[in-house]
Design an enzyme around this catalytic site. Structure first.
Site, PDB file in Angstrom:
ATOM      1  N   ASP A 186       0.808  -1.217   0.000  1.00  0.00           N
ATOM      2  CA  ASP A 186       0.000   0.000   0.000  1.00  0.00           C
ATOM      3  C   ASP A 186       0.844   1.271   0.000  1.00  0.00           C
ATOM      4  O   ASP A 186       0.365   2.329   0.385  1.00  0.00           O
ATOM      5  CB  ASP A 186      -0.951   0.010   1.210  1.00  0.00           C
ATOM      6  CG  ASP A 186      -0.215  -0.221   2.531  1.00  0.00           C
ATOM      7  OD1 ASP A 186       0.993   0.087   2.605  1.00  0.00           O
ATOM      8  OD2 ASP A 186      -0.839  -0.736   3.465  1.00  0.00           O
ATOM      9  N   ARG A 200       1.251   7.079   0.451  1.00  0.00           N
ATOM     10  CA  ARG A 200       0.495   6.078   1.219  1.00  0.00           C
ATOM     11  C   ARG A 200      -0.920   6.033   0.669  1.00  0.00           C
ATOM     12  O   ARG A 200      -1.596   7.059   0.576  1.00  0.00           O
ATOM     13  CB  ARG A 200       0.489   6.466   2.700  1.00  0.00           C
ATOM     14  CG  ARG A 200      -0.293   5.510   3.597  1.00  0.00           C
ATOM     15  CD  ARG A 200       0.354   4.137   3.656  1.00  0.00           C
ATOM     16  NE  ARG A 200      -0.247   3.283   4.659  1.00  0.00           N
ATOM     17  CZ  ARG A 200      -1.381   2.597   4.503  1.00  0.00           C
ATOM     18  NH1 ARG A 200      -2.050   2.693   3.377  1.00  0.00           N
ATOM     19  NH2 ARG A 200      -1.828   1.824   5.476  1.00  0.00           N
ATOM     20  N   ASP A 205      -5.333  -0.893   3.722  1.00  0.00           N
ATOM     21  CA  ASP A 205      -4.219  -1.387   4.525  1.00  0.00           C
ATOM     22  C   ASP A 205      -3.919  -2.806   4.076  1.00  0.00           C
ATOM     23  O   ASP A 205      -4.822  -3.639   3.947  1.00  0.00           O
ATOM     24  CB  ASP A 205      -4.597  -1.361   6.012  1.00  0.00           C
ATOM     25  CG  ASP A 205      -3.459  -1.844   6.893  1.00  0.00           C
ATOM     26  OD1 ASP A 205      -2.289  -1.588   6.554  1.00  0.00           O
ATOM     27  OD2 ASP A 205      -3.748  -2.478   7.925  1.00  0.00           O
ATOM     28  N   THR A 206      -2.620  -3.094   3.808  1.00  0.00           N
ATOM     29  CA  THR A 206      -2.194  -4.439   3.434  1.00  0.00           C
ATOM     30  C   THR A 206      -1.280  -4.995   4.516  1.00  0.00           C
ATOM     31  O   THR A 206      -0.713  -4.241   5.324  1.00  0.00           O
ATOM     32  CB  THR A 206      -1.450  -4.413   2.088  1.00  0.00           C
ATOM     33  OG1 THR A 206      -0.289  -3.584   2.216  1.00  0.00           O
ATOM     34  CG2 THR A 206      -2.344  -3.874   0.983  1.00  0.00           C
ATOM     35  N   GLU A 208       1.915  -6.243   6.612  1.00  0.00           N
ATOM     36  CA  GLU A 208       3.246  -5.638   6.671  1.00  0.00           C
ATOM     37  C   GLU A 208       4.315  -6.634   6.213  1.00  0.00           C
ATOM     38  O   GLU A 208       4.278  -7.822   6.541  1.00  0.00           O
ATOM     39  CB  GLU A 208       3.551  -5.165   8.089  1.00  0.00           C
ATOM     40  CG  GLU A 208       2.633  -4.078   8.597  1.00  0.00           C
ATOM     41  CD  GLU A 208       2.767  -2.782   7.824  1.00  0.00           C
ATOM     42  OE1 GLU A 208       3.768  -2.603   7.107  1.00  0.00           O
ATOM     43  OE2 GLU A 208       1.858  -1.927   7.945  1.00  0.00           O
ATOM     44  N   ARG A 252       4.156  11.427   4.549  1.00  0.00           N
ATOM     45  CA  ARG A 252       3.810  10.724   3.313  1.00  0.00           C
ATOM     46  C   ARG A 252       2.558  11.341   2.677  1.00  0.00           C
ATOM     47  O   ARG A 252       1.633  11.733   3.383  1.00  0.00           O
ATOM     48  CB  ARG A 252       3.568   9.245   3.590  1.00  0.00           C
ATOM     49  CG  ARG A 252       4.762   8.523   4.199  1.00  0.00           C
ATOM     50  CD  ARG A 252       4.431   7.085   4.543  1.00  0.00           C
ATOM     51  NE  ARG A 252       3.368   6.985   5.554  1.00  0.00           N
ATOM     52  CZ  ARG A 252       2.949   5.840   6.091  1.00  0.00           C
ATOM     53  NH1 ARG A 252       3.505   4.691   5.718  1.00  0.00           N
ATOM     54  NH2 ARG A 252       1.989   5.842   6.997  1.00  0.00           N
TER      55      ARG A 252
END
Length: 401
Positions: A186, A200, A205-206, A208, A252
């Site tokens: 992501d 970002r 959300d993917t 980690e 970001r």
């Protein structure tokens, strides 16, 4: 009869006649009165001029003229119209003249209106004729241009197909960027306005993979590979949300990412590589669409949704297993390689001030200062050393710098 009686009778007859016709001859009475008065005055100076007979004396003639003057004056006063009648007559005449004037004005106005109506009709007719001529000309021009339009239609369709095959025009609310690097599932780095920026992805959300101090989570590598494949497949553009911050607290860029007009976030959600998250300042432009894509992947049990309990409201649970059965974690160095840590090594490497590792694999530190001695960049939720009291900003990451 006696001569005096005849005179009286004659005078009465004359007076009666005068009274009958007097209302028509009141002006004549005035003239007679003036004539008698003139003869009365003239007789005083020239008896011969005023007297009818020489036999009559000056005195008797003068008395006679005086009497006649009085009589004719009285008659004039009696038969002359009074002032009220005259005023009424004048008013009537004035009113009639006013009425005539009004009638003449009305007639003039009606005549003018009639003329204006005729002029309007003529103008309308002229306009209609003009429109008819213009329509004829337009029809003629359309007929003449039909052949040219047909001949150019195929050329235009060919050029449109060519343009579509290249790329569609960039929407006005999207800004073109150049890809520098794919960081994880992501996050990417791009060249934006002459500067390298970390982007970002908004609302997703993917798992980690490269976060310092964390283990590699299941499906993190798959999400990274899918993201890399997407962002390298065409023209890259960014779209920013208008109701939130453009940058996050780590500096970001927060953006929607598109490749050839196709949403990268949607593709990740549809494939089960990402979850919808970080909804801080709703409403968001694409939130409902993302939630629909997430529900589709969830119902089909794709990737992250294939394991029950793996996806939570705060992130993802567990670490990916290596072929030897141990969990993998990211190193604290700048490289992307991963080191394998067993439970015993974790216990031996903890700081002197930290509590020993429990049998369940949990590491407990007194505070963030002690935790950072081992994990300089902090730890995410789900990590053995994560404690909710150290996550003061409630971003599911404890003791981050």
């Amino acid at each position: 009869m006696k001569k005096g009686s005849l005179w009286c009778l004659g005078v009465l007859v004359v007076l009666f006649i005068l009274s009958v016709i007097g209302k028509y001859l009141y002006g004549f009475f005035l003239l007679l009165s003036l004539a008698c008065f003139f003869l009365l005055i003239a007789g005083l100076f020239e008896p011969k001029l005023a007297f009818w007979s020489k036999k009559k004396t000056r005195k008797s003639a003068g008395i006679g003229y005086l009497i006649l003057t009085i009589v004719f004056s009285v008659l004039f006063a009696i038969f002359s119209p009074n002032q009220d009648v005259a005023t009424k007559d004048n008013k009537a005449k004035t009113a009639s003249s006013e009425i005539k004037k009004e009638e003449s004005k009305k007639s003039n106005i009606s005549a003018k209106k009639a003329d204006d109506g005729k002029k309007e009709e003529k103008n309308k007719q002229a306009d209609e004729n003009k429109r008819a001529d213009e329509q004829k000309k337009d029809k003629a021009s359309v007929a003449a241009g039909t052949t040219a339009a047909v001949s150019t239609k195929n050329k235009q369709s060919k050029s449109n197909n060519t343009n579509k095959q290249k790329t569609s025009a960039t929407p006005t609310n999207q800004e073109p960027v150049t890809l520098v690097e794919t960081v994880d599932g992501d996050t990417i780095k791009v060249n934006y306005k002459g500067k390298t920026e970390t982007v970002r992805y908004l609302l997703v959300d993917t798992p980690e993979e490269k976060k310092p101090g964390t283990c590699v989570q299941p499906y993190a590598v798959s999400a990274y590979n899918k993201n890399k494949q997407l962002v390298n497949s065409g023209k890259l553009t960014l779209e920013f949300e208008t109701n939130g911050d453009k940058y996050d607290k780590y500096g970001r860029l927060l953006a929607y990412v598109f490749v050839n007009g196709k949403s990268v976030q949607e593709e990740l959600l549809k494939g089960g590589y990402a979850r919808v998250a970080y909804i801080y300042n709703p409403p968001y432009k694409y939130l409902s669409k993302y939630e629909s894509d997430e529900n589709t992947a969830k119902s089909n049990h794709l990737n992250i949704w294939s394991e029950s309990g793996y996806v939570t409201d705060s992130g993802f649970n567990g670490c990916a297993k290596t072929s030897s059965g141990t969990s993998t974690a990211s190193s604290d160095s700048s490289t992307t390689s991963h080191s394998t840590n067993s439970g015993s090594s974790n216990g031996s490497s903890s700081s002197a001030t930290s509590a020993p590792t429990s049998s369940g694999g949990t590491e407990i530190f007194a505070n963030c200062t002690e935790l950072r001695k081992k994990y300089p960049n902090g730890v995410p939720k789900g990590h053995p050393a994560y404690q909710e009291k150290m996550d003061r900003d409630h971003d599911n990451y404890a003791c981050e710098r």
